[in-house]
Design a protein around this motif. Sequence first.
Motif, PDB file in Angstrom:
ATOM      1  N   GLU A  21       0.841  -1.173   0.000  1.00 28.67           N
ATOM      2  CA  GLU A  21       0.000   0.000   0.000  1.00 28.67           C
ATOM      3  C   GLU A  21       0.882   1.231   0.000  1.00 28.67           C
ATOM      4  O   GLU A  21       2.048   1.190   0.381  1.00 28.67           O
ATOM      5  CB  GLU A  21      -0.902   0.004   1.237  1.00 28.67           C
ATOM      6  N   GLY A  22       0.319   2.336  -0.412  1.00 31.00           N
ATOM      7  CA  GLY A  22       1.057   3.588  -0.325  1.00 31.00           C
ATOM      8  C   GLY A  22       1.693   3.999  -1.635  1.00 31.00           C
ATOM      9  O   GLY A  22       1.227   3.648  -2.717  1.00 31.00           O
ATOM     10  N   ASP A  23       2.808   4.702  -1.533  1.00 33.11           N
ATOM     11  CA  ASP A  23       3.425   5.298  -2.709  1.00 33.11           C
ATOM     12  C   ASP A  23       4.087   4.245  -3.587  1.00 33.11           C
ATOM     13  O   ASP A  23       4.406   3.146  -3.157  1.00 33.11           O
ATOM     14  CB  ASP A  23       4.495   6.313  -2.274  1.00 33.11           C
ATOM     15  N   LYS A  24       4.316   4.639  -4.837  1.00 34.78           N
ATOM     16  CA  LYS A  24       5.035   3.791  -5.777  1.00 34.78           C
ATOM     17  C   LYS A  24       6.497   3.674  -5.341  1.00 34.78           C
ATOM     18  O   LYS A  24       7.065   4.599  -4.785  1.00 34.78           O
ATOM     19  CB  LYS A  24       4.964   4.366  -7.195  1.00 34.78           C
ATOM     20  N   THR A  25       7.082   2.515  -5.604  1.00 38.55           N
ATOM     21  CA  THR A  25       8.434   2.290  -5.102  1.00 38.55           C
ATOM     22  C   THR A  25       9.517   2.700  -6.091  1.00 38.55           C
ATOM     23  O   THR A  25      10.649   2.908  -5.699  1.00 38.55           O
ATOM     24  CB  THR A  25       8.633   0.793  -4.796  1.00 38.55           C
ATOM     25  N   GLY A  26       9.194   2.786  -7.384  1.00 42.35           N
ATOM     26  CA  GLY A  26      10.221   3.024  -8.375  1.00 42.35           C
ATOM     27  C   GLY A  26      10.984   1.776  -8.730  1.00 42.35           C
ATOM     28  O   GLY A  26      11.955   1.813  -9.466  1.00 42.35           O
ATOM     29  N   VAL A  27      10.551   0.599  -8.203  1.00 41.87           N
ATOM     30  CA  VAL A  27      11.146  -0.688  -8.541  1.00 41.87           C
ATOM     31  C   VAL A  27      10.068  -1.546  -9.185  1.00 41.87           C
ATOM     32  O   VAL A  27       9.023  -1.803  -8.588  1.00 41.87           O
ATOM     33  CB  VAL A  27      11.711  -1.399  -7.293  1.00 41.87           C
ATOM     34  N   GLY A  28      10.329  -1.958 -10.416  1.00 36.70           N
ATOM     35  CA  GLY A  28       9.384  -2.796 -11.126  1.00 36.70           C
ATOM     36  C   GLY A  28       9.747  -4.260 -11.004  1.00 36.70           C
ATOM     37  O   GLY A  28      10.885  -4.614 -10.701  1.00 36.70           O
ATOM     38  N   VAL A  29       8.753  -5.121 -11.242  1.00 43.46           N
ATOM     39  CA  VAL A  29       8.990  -6.559 -11.186  1.00 43.46           C
ATOM     40  C   VAL A  29       8.149  -7.251 -12.248  1.00 43.46           C
ATOM     41  O   VAL A  29       7.016  -6.840 -12.542  1.00 43.46           O
ATOM     42  CB  VAL A  29       8.681  -7.121  -9.774  1.00 43.46           C
ATOM     43  N   TYR A  49      13.738  -4.293 -11.763  1.00 47.05           N
ATOM     44  CA  TYR A  49      14.346  -3.262 -12.600  1.00 47.05           C
ATOM     45  C   TYR A  49      13.921  -1.877 -12.122  1.00 47.05           C
ATOM     46  O   TYR A  49      12.867  -1.708 -11.489  1.00 47.05           O
ATOM     47  CB  TYR A  49      13.923  -3.454 -14.058  1.00 47.05           C
ATOM     48  N   PRO A  50      14.750  -0.864 -12.398  1.00 51.39           N
ATOM     49  CA  PRO A  50      14.348   0.513 -12.099  1.00 51.39           C
ATOM     50  C   PRO A  50      13.146   0.870 -12.966  1.00 51.39           C
ATOM     51  O   PRO A  50      13.180   0.695 -14.182  1.00 51.39           O
ATOM     52  CB  PRO A  50      15.576   1.336 -12.480  1.00 51.39           C
ATOM     53  N   ALA A  51      12.084   1.352 -12.326  1.00 51.02           N
ATOM     54  CA  ALA A  51      10.834   1.595 -13.040  1.00 51.02           C
ATOM     55  C   ALA A  51      10.424   3.052 -12.940  1.00 51.02           C
ATOM     56  O   ALA A  51      10.768   3.762 -11.987  1.00 51.02           O
ATOM     57  CB  ALA A  51       9.728   0.713 -12.480  1.00 51.02           C
ATOM     58  N   SER A  58       0.836  -2.338  -7.172  1.00 50.69           N
ATOM     59  CA  SER A  58       1.668  -2.482  -5.976  1.00 50.69           C
ATOM     60  C   SER A  58       1.565  -3.895  -5.421  1.00 50.69           C
ATOM     61  O   SER A  58       0.487  -4.456  -5.310  1.00 50.69           O
ATOM     62  CB  SER A  58       1.242  -1.476  -4.906  1.00 50.69           C
ATOM     63  N   GLU A  59       2.719  -4.445  -5.052  1.00 55.19           N
ATOM     64  CA  GLU A  59       2.758  -5.831  -4.579  1.00 55.19           C
ATOM     65  C   GLU A  59       3.874  -6.001  -3.565  1.00 55.19           C
ATOM     66  O   GLU A  59       4.886  -5.298  -3.627  1.00 55.19           O
ATOM     67  CB  GLU A  59       2.984  -6.764  -5.775  1.00 55.19           C
ATOM     68  N   LEU A  60       3.689  -6.914  -2.637  1.00 54.99           N
ATOM     69  CA  LEU A  60       4.756  -7.326  -1.737  1.00 54.99           C
ATOM     70  C   LEU A  60       5.219  -8.706  -2.180  1.00 54.99           C
ATOM     71  O   LEU A  60       4.575  -9.723  -1.909  1.00 54.99           O
ATOM     72  CB  LEU A  60       4.269  -7.355  -0.284  1.00 54.99           C
ATOM     73  N   VAL A  61       6.326  -8.747  -2.903  1.00 53.93           N
ATOM     74  CA  VAL A  61       6.820  -9.992  -3.484  1.00 53.93           C
ATOM     75  C   VAL A  61       7.435 -10.859  -2.391  1.00 53.93           C
ATOM     76  O   VAL A  61       8.242 -10.394  -1.585  1.00 53.93           O
ATOM     77  CB  VAL A  61       7.859  -9.702  -4.585  1.00 53.93           C
ATOM     78  N   GLY A  62       7.070 -12.119  -2.381  1.00 53.81           N
ATOM     79  CA  GLY A  62       7.619 -13.055  -1.406  1.00 53.81           C
ATOM     80  C   GLY A  62       6.961 -12.999  -0.050  1.00 53.81           C
ATOM     81  O   GLY A  62       7.402 -13.675   0.884  1.00 53.81           O
ATOM     82  N   ARG A  63       5.900 -12.232   0.085  1.00 50.93           N
ATOM     83  CA  ARG A  63       5.237 -12.124   1.379  1.00 50.93           C
ATOM     84  C   ARG A  63       4.486 -13.412   1.703  1.00 50.93           C
ATOM     85  O   ARG A  63       3.815 -13.998   0.846  1.00 50.93           O
ATOM     86  CB  ARG A  63       4.253 -10.965   1.374  1.00 50.93           C
ATOM     87  N   GLN A  73       6.458  -2.778  -8.051  1.00 47.24           N
ATOM     88  CA  GLN A  73       5.338  -2.458  -8.934  1.00 47.24           C
ATOM     89  C   GLN A  73       5.294  -3.482 -10.066  1.00 47.24           C
ATOM     90  O   GLN A  73       6.177  -3.511 -10.930  1.00 47.24           O
ATOM     91  CB  GLN A  73       5.495  -1.043  -9.495  1.00 47.24           C
ATOM     92  N   ARG A  74       4.296  -4.319 -10.035  1.00 48.96           N
ATOM     93  CA  ARG A  74       4.164  -5.384 -11.025  1.00 48.96           C
ATOM     94  C   ARG A  74       3.933  -4.798 -12.416  1.00 48.96           C
ATOM     95  O   ARG A  74       3.010  -4.032 -12.645  1.00 48.96           O
ATOM     96  CB  ARG A  74       3.006  -6.287 -10.621  1.00 48.96           C
TER      97      ARG A  74
END
Length: 338
Positions: A21-29, A49-51, A58-63, A73-74
């Motif tokens: 949740e919240g702001d974009k991370t700037g990291v894509g997946v 990758y830098p996005a 928005s996602e929590l990968v590996g959660r 960010q998927r």
Amino acid sequence: MFARLTGLALAALLATPGFAEGDKTGVGVSDMIRPDANFGRGVSMTIWYPAQTGGGASELVGRNAVFEGTPAQREASPMPGKLPLVLLSHGGRRSSEDSGAWLAARLAEGGYIVAEVSGQRPRDPATALGEIWRRPAELGQALDLLLSDPDWQMRIDESRVAVAGVALGGTAAMMLAGGMIDEAAYVRNCFTAHPSTDCDWFASGGIDPASVDPQALTLPRRDPRVRAVMAVAPEYLAEFRTDSLAPQAASVRIFGLDQPLPGEARVAAQTGIEVVPLEGADPYDFFARCTPNGAKLLEEEGGDPELCASSADERRAVHDQLADGALDFLGRALALPN
């Protein structure tokens, strides 16, 4: 080897998806799956990758119930231009996919495309015996796939490719730098003062390490496309032939634990490879931070609660040391020519 969580109930817990949740991370997946690659056992990659901000889900990968997830960010739009690539192989023979998500995200934040490579992990000691040579082959095939993929080949700077590995992944990374395992030393490993943590697993299945395919084990795995290698607590470090690592065809750095690894001093002295100890680190600290109930769940489901023995602050400190050291090393080893 890093212990894998076992049991159908626990597998269901670990499969629980999470969303940030919240702001974009700037990291894509993104994901890439090739079921026919790697001797038919398949290759899957989670690509970080830098996005560009403002896109992607928005996602929590590996959660899951044991581990905190890593925000990304998927399918966010990648930043323009070609970037260096890091192939990442995390953990031992039975580590789950996305175990290295936290490190991949930190490297992506630093400007790298990172492909965490996960083949089909062996479920029994008989099929696990060949993992020591299949893992480096898997990394090479993953690189082939990325550099031939229409979407990724135009984003990857082929002149700046690195491999990073943890535990058995670190062993594989060193093989891609030209390192070769001494067959006789490998066969003796389970009878030394520093046996692999897989030795008990092999013994439980009646598997003799001497039955490993000797040709596959000793086949040179050096990949000339790889310019830099970082190995984190690599398994079988004492079993490497030091003459195969000196001089190195690629820049190599080993990140060790709080306590010296078997063979660490010999490799450093005879090859000149720098070994950087990570203060306070034990092998489990290279996993994600655990949830508050992680250790309890592991114990209840027959896993190893030591996987979550470190506090969140202790594990964060180890993560920061490794991520900072990795970015420093990769920045120097993959620097653009003047």
